[in-house]
Design an enzyme around this catalytic site. Structure first.
Site, mmCIF file in Angstrom:
data_model
loop_
_atom_site.group_PDB
_atom_site.id
_atom_site.type_symbol
_atom_site.label_atom_id
_atom_site.label_comp_id
_atom_site.label_asym_id
_atom_site.label_seq_id
_atom_site.Cartn_x
_atom_site.Cartn_y
_atom_site.Cartn_z
ATOM 1 N N ARG A 153 -49.391 -11.967 -63.074
ATOM 2 C CA ARG A 153 -50.651 -12.563 -62.621
ATOM 3 C C ARG A 153 -51.089 -12.004 -61.272
ATOM 4 O O ARG A 153 -50.272 -11.813 -60.371
ATOM 5 C CB ARG A 153 -50.476 -14.083 -62.507
ATOM 6 N N ARG A 164 -51.446 -20.113 -51.735
ATOM 7 C CA ARG A 164 -51.566 -21.180 -52.743
ATOM 8 C C ARG A 164 -50.682 -22.373 -52.359
ATOM 9 O O ARG A 164 -51.070 -23.526 -52.542
ATOM 10 C CB ARG A 164 -51.169 -20.643 -54.124
HETATM 11 P P1 AP5 Z 1 -44.489 -22.080 -64.455
HETATM 12 O O1 AP5 Z 1 -44.072 -23.031 -65.521
HETATM 13 O O2 AP5 Z 1 -45.409 -20.977 -64.809
HETATM 14 O O3 AP5 Z 1 -45.034 -22.894 -63.177
HETATM 15 P P2 AP5 Z 1 -46.431 -23.608 -62.912
HETATM 16 O O4 AP5 Z 1 -46.143 -24.846 -62.116
HETATM 17 O O5 AP5 Z 1 -47.207 -23.777 -64.177
HETATM 18 O O6 AP5 Z 1 -47.072 -22.523 -61.979
HETATM 19 P P3 AP5 Z 1 -48.540 -21.996 -61.778
HETATM 20 O O7 AP5 Z 1 -48.414 -20.921 -60.738
HETATM 21 O O8 AP5 Z 1 -49.199 -21.658 -63.069
HETATM 22 O O9 AP5 Z 1 -49.228 -23.210 -61.121
HETATM 23 P P4 AP5 Z 1 -50.447 -23.168 -60.261
HETATM 24 O O10 AP5 Z 1 -50.716 -24.627 -60.148
HETATM 25 O O11 AP5 Z 1 -50.379 -22.459 -58.985
HETATM 26 O O12 AP5 Z 1 -51.453 -22.248 -61.113
HETATM 27 P P5 AP5 Z 1 -52.691 -22.567 -62.044
HETATM 28 O O13 AP5 Z 1 -52.668 -21.602 -63.142
HETATM 29 O O14 AP5 Z 1 -52.782 -24.017 -62.343
HETATM 30 O O15 AP5 Z 1 -43.140 -21.507 -63.811
HETATM 31 C C1 AP5 Z 1 -43.177 -20.547 -62.777
HETATM 32 C C2 AP5 Z 1 -42.015 -19.556 -62.935
HETATM 33 O O16 AP5 Z 1 -40.790 -20.229 -62.744
HETATM 34 C C3 AP5 Z 1 -41.928 -18.900 -64.333
HETATM 35 O O17 AP5 Z 1 -41.480 -17.579 -64.205
HETATM 36 C C4 AP5 Z 1 -40.899 -19.764 -65.065
HETATM 37 O O18 AP5 Z 1 -40.211 -19.007 -66.084
HETATM 38 C C5 AP5 Z 1 -39.976 -20.144 -63.918
HETATM 39 N N1 AP5 Z 1 -39.350 -21.448 -64.100
HETATM 40 C C6 AP5 Z 1 -39.906 -22.548 -64.685
HETATM 41 N N2 AP5 Z 1 -39.037 -23.568 -64.663
HETATM 42 C C7 AP5 Z 1 -37.931 -23.098 -64.027
HETATM 43 C C8 AP5 Z 1 -36.679 -23.696 -63.679
HETATM 44 N N3 AP5 Z 1 -36.411 -24.955 -63.981
HETATM 45 N N4 AP5 Z 1 -35.770 -22.907 -63.019
HETATM 46 C C9 AP5 Z 1 -36.051 -21.618 -62.696
HETATM 47 N N5 AP5 Z 1 -37.202 -21.011 -63.026
HETATM 48 C C10 AP5 Z 1 -38.146 -21.747 -63.667
HETATM 49 O O19 AP5 Z 1 -53.899 -22.226 -61.035
HETATM 50 C C11 AP5 Z 1 -54.157 -20.920 -60.615
HETATM 51 C C12 AP5 Z 1 -55.388 -20.924 -59.702
HETATM 52 O O20 AP5 Z 1 -56.536 -21.414 -60.447
HETATM 53 C C13 AP5 Z 1 -55.324 -21.830 -58.468
HETATM 54 O O21 AP5 Z 1 -54.677 -21.176 -57.378
HETATM 55 C C14 AP5 Z 1 -56.809 -22.095 -58.204
HETATM 56 O O22 AP5 Z 1 -57.425 -20.988 -57.584
HETATM 57 C C15 AP5 Z 1 -57.381 -22.212 -59.616
HETATM 58 N N6 AP5 Z 1 -57.360 -23.595 -60.132
HETATM 59 C C16 AP5 Z 1 -56.683 -24.049 -61.225
HETATM 60 N N7 AP5 Z 1 -56.890 -25.366 -61.385
HETATM 61 C C17 AP5 Z 1 -57.703 -25.759 -60.375
HETATM 62 C C18 AP5 Z 1 -58.247 -27.007 -59.989
HETATM 63 N N8 AP5 Z 1 -57.982 -28.139 -60.674
HETATM 64 N N9 AP5 Z 1 -59.028 -27.047 -58.877
HETATM 65 C C19 AP5 Z 1 -59.316 -25.928 -58.189
HETATM 66 N N10 AP5 Z 1 -58.819 -24.716 -58.478
HETATM 67 C C20 AP5 Z 1 -58.014 -24.627 -59.571
#
Ligand code: AP5
Length: 208
Positions: A153, A164
């Site tokens: 990403r 972030r």
């Molecule tokens: P993963 O499961 O992908 O973690 P995640 O919490 O889903 O992480 P994201 O980075 O997707 O969350 P985010 O909230 O920043 O991004 P989003 O897409 O919502 O796991 C992460 C990694 O760890 C993976 O490699 C996995 O294999 C590993 N892992 C998982 N569990 C593990 C464990 N137990 N032990 C070890 N490793 C593990 O948002 C992206 C962007 O979109 C934001 O920055 C913002 O600009 C925008 N956006 C999205 N929603 C909004 C909103 N509501 N308001 C405003 N802007 C928004």
């Protein structure tokens, strides 16, 4: 079951959402995935959102609230849903409350996945996603199979991940006392094997 997963970037929301949605047969509603899809399609909304996302900033509330409003009108949400990454600010939470009240539905729980900041940068930087299946991998903790078509990403570079995380701490962490005050917050330790964390979530939901 109507639940929210809240937690900092890379805390495992997407990983847990997939398992929980399959178990409860409910749709996963991820504003991050919806915005990335819009970006990939090259829509006006996608282009605007991409500027905020690549800078590690939150997309404006009005944009994501509009997306959720539309999404919750779809039939597949009638039997419940899991929100992953929404709400992320108090105004988003207020808007969700209003949308749900208008539909005469209520949240069952808000699950906080708690992981210390120092572990999150490595989780994000080494994350890879299979672009055909959407499956989330980690180069160290959950290595992808050789046939996976891996994507890194754009916002998973260390500098952007730190921005972030700052946004989470300054904007999104306020949701924890917000939902605690409503008696909905359930805290789960997000450190351990993904399957252990699923069990912890099921336990706090009373489904363990
Ligand atoms: P993963 O499961 O992908 O973690 P995640 O919490 O889903 O992480 P994201 O980075 O997707 O969350 P985010 O909230 O920043 O991004 P989003 O897409 O919502 O796991 C992460 C990694 O760890 C993976 O490699 C996995 O294999 C590993 N892992 C998982 N569990 C593990 C464990 N137990 N032990 C070890 N490793 C593990 O948002 C992206 C962007 O979109 C934001 O920055 C913002 O600009 C925008 N956006 C999205 N929603 C909004 C909103 N509501 N308001 C405003 N802007 C928004």
């Amino acid at each position: 079951m109507r639940i929210i997963l809240v937690g900092p970037p890379a805390s495992g929301k997407g990983t847990q959402a997939k398992v929980l949605c399959e178990k409860f047969a409910i749709p996963q509603i991820s504003t991050g995935d919806m915005l990335r899809e819009a970006k990939a399609k090259g829509t006006k909304l996608g282009k605007e959102a991409a500027e905020y996302m690549s800078a590690g900033k939150l997309v404006p509330d009005s944009v994501v609230i509009g997306l959720i409003d539309e999404r919750l009108k779809q039939d597949d949400t009638k039997g419940g849903f899991l929100l992953d990454g929404f709400p992320r600010t108090v105004p988003q939470a207020d808007a969700l409350g209003k949308l749900m009240a208008d539909k005469d539905i209520a949240l069952d729980a808000v699950v906080q996945i708690d992981v210390a900041r120092e572990l999150l940068v490595e989780r994000a930087v080494l994350r890879r996603t299979d672009k055909r299946t959407g499956q989330i991998y980690h180069l160290k903790y959950n290595p992808p199979p050789p046939e996976a078509e891996l994507e890194h990403r754009a916002d998973d570079r260390e500098e952007t991940v730190n921005k972030r995380l700052d946004q989470y701490e300054s904007m999104t962490a306020a949701l924890l006392p917000y939902y605690e005050g409503k008696g909905l917050l359930r805290r789960v330790n997000g450190v351990g094997k993904p399957a252990e964390i699923t069990q912890r979530i099921l336990a706090v939901l009373g489904k363990g």
